[in-house]
Write an enzyme that holds these catalytic residues in place. Sequence first.
Site, PDB file in Angstrom:
ATOM      1  CG  HIS A   1      -2.111   0.614   1.120  1.00 62.71           C
ATOM      2  ND1 HIS A   1      -2.224   1.742   0.248  1.00 62.71           N
ATOM      3  CD2 HIS A   1      -3.211   0.999   1.770  1.00 62.71           C
ATOM      4  CE1 HIS A   1      -3.467   2.497   0.532  1.00 62.71           C
ATOM      5  NE2 HIS A   1      -4.069   1.935   1.069  1.00 62.71           N
TER       6      HIS A   1
ATOM      7  CG  HIS B   1      -5.338   5.670  -0.727  1.00 59.28           C
ATOM      8  ND1 HIS B   1      -6.244   4.565  -0.805  1.00 59.28           N
ATOM      9  CD2 HIS B   1      -5.475   6.128  -2.197  1.00 59.28           C
ATOM     10  CE1 HIS B   1      -6.573   4.294  -1.806  1.00 59.28           C
ATOM     11  NE2 HIS B   1      -6.406   5.328  -2.702  1.00 59.28           N
TER      12      HIS B   1
ATOM     13  CE1 TYR C   1      -4.178   5.355   5.847  1.00 54.00           C
ATOM     14  CE2 TYR C   1      -4.467   4.372   3.666  1.00 54.00           C
ATOM     15  CZ  TYR C   1      -5.043   4.862   4.903  1.00 54.00           C
ATOM     16  OH  TYR C   1      -6.410   4.786   5.019  1.00 54.00           O
TER      17      TYR C   1
END
Length: 371
Positions: free
Chosen positions: A182, A185, A187
């Site tokens: 990931h 977004h 993070y």
Amino acid sequence: MTANTSDAPLFQPIRLGNITLANRMAMAPLTRNRAAAGNVPGPLAVEYYTQRASVGLVIAEATQVSAQAQGYDATPGLHTPEQIAGWKKVTDAVHAKGGKIFVQLWHTGRVSHSRFQPGQQAPVAPSAIKATAARTYVIGQGFVETSEPRALATEEIAGVVNDFRTAAANAIKAGFDGIELHAAHGYLIDAFLRSGSNQRTDQYGGSIENRARFLLEITAAVIGEIGAERVGLRLSPVSPVNDSVEPDPQPLFEHVVRELEKLHPVYLHIVEGHTGGPRDNRPFDYAALRKLYSGVWMVNNGYTKEMAVEAIKSGRADMVSFGRKIIVNPDLVRRFRENAPLNAPDKAAPLYGGEGAFGYTHYPSLDEVNA
């Protein structure tokens, strides 16, 4: 009923590393805040993912690589034996249905709250800059403000990289076919990329090359552990969610993809536009990115069946991932193939958290609708 000729490309198999996917559709990683005590996937998670195993690739929800990585209530991990065992039940069930499943690995970074951190310490970030536009989720309270973060010390970064490596190894122990990093977004990985959240003065800050270093070190570590054919990445070049700020994203992400091509992860998963919002929130040349990468190119954000078919037929993408449509339509592949009506979202059903099957596994299949 089967797909007509014009629809057929979406339902054709595709090779992904050493596995063959049944079609070009993927289940996007979807945070549901349903993990049981100890951040372990529970029995309903087995049913939830098995219901959706007909997509070419299930990408299981964002899963923390360490206790420090947690940012929301009731999200699963892959750093304890109990979590590995819980996920093994999920992967066994999906494989029994003929499905393929990756898991998304994340570290939420500054999009967290001290209540989730070991010793209730401050969350970590590239720099001590609060994500003022972000919220974190607490069961019983809903979305609340994030905590003030602290900057990771340079000497701590290798440990976080190793957390991703270990979690990738744990994912394979749990039976996953691979993992998705990931890197989107806002993070931790994405926060290192962006100048709005990364104001470091060491080798991980400043220039584009330095800001991309953290992502590339993590990618190299997990590829070294489980192999490039089992590693994908998610990127969101222009999505502003979670206080993601980058004045000029084009050169940043062209550099990132150019360097990723050298490591050659098996796919890149690109969120086009504003996550969950407008696809044209700011100009960006996605085609220029794709030219820099030779693996499987997956796209996401608000795709209808017609848009997905066009993307595959035109060669603009190799795969398309679906989010909320697959939450409410567990047999989305069949519905698309047969041009069947889609379930409407139940406005009373929670997207995040909740108890029992409602909002999670209660959405009916086409057979159940027609019974």
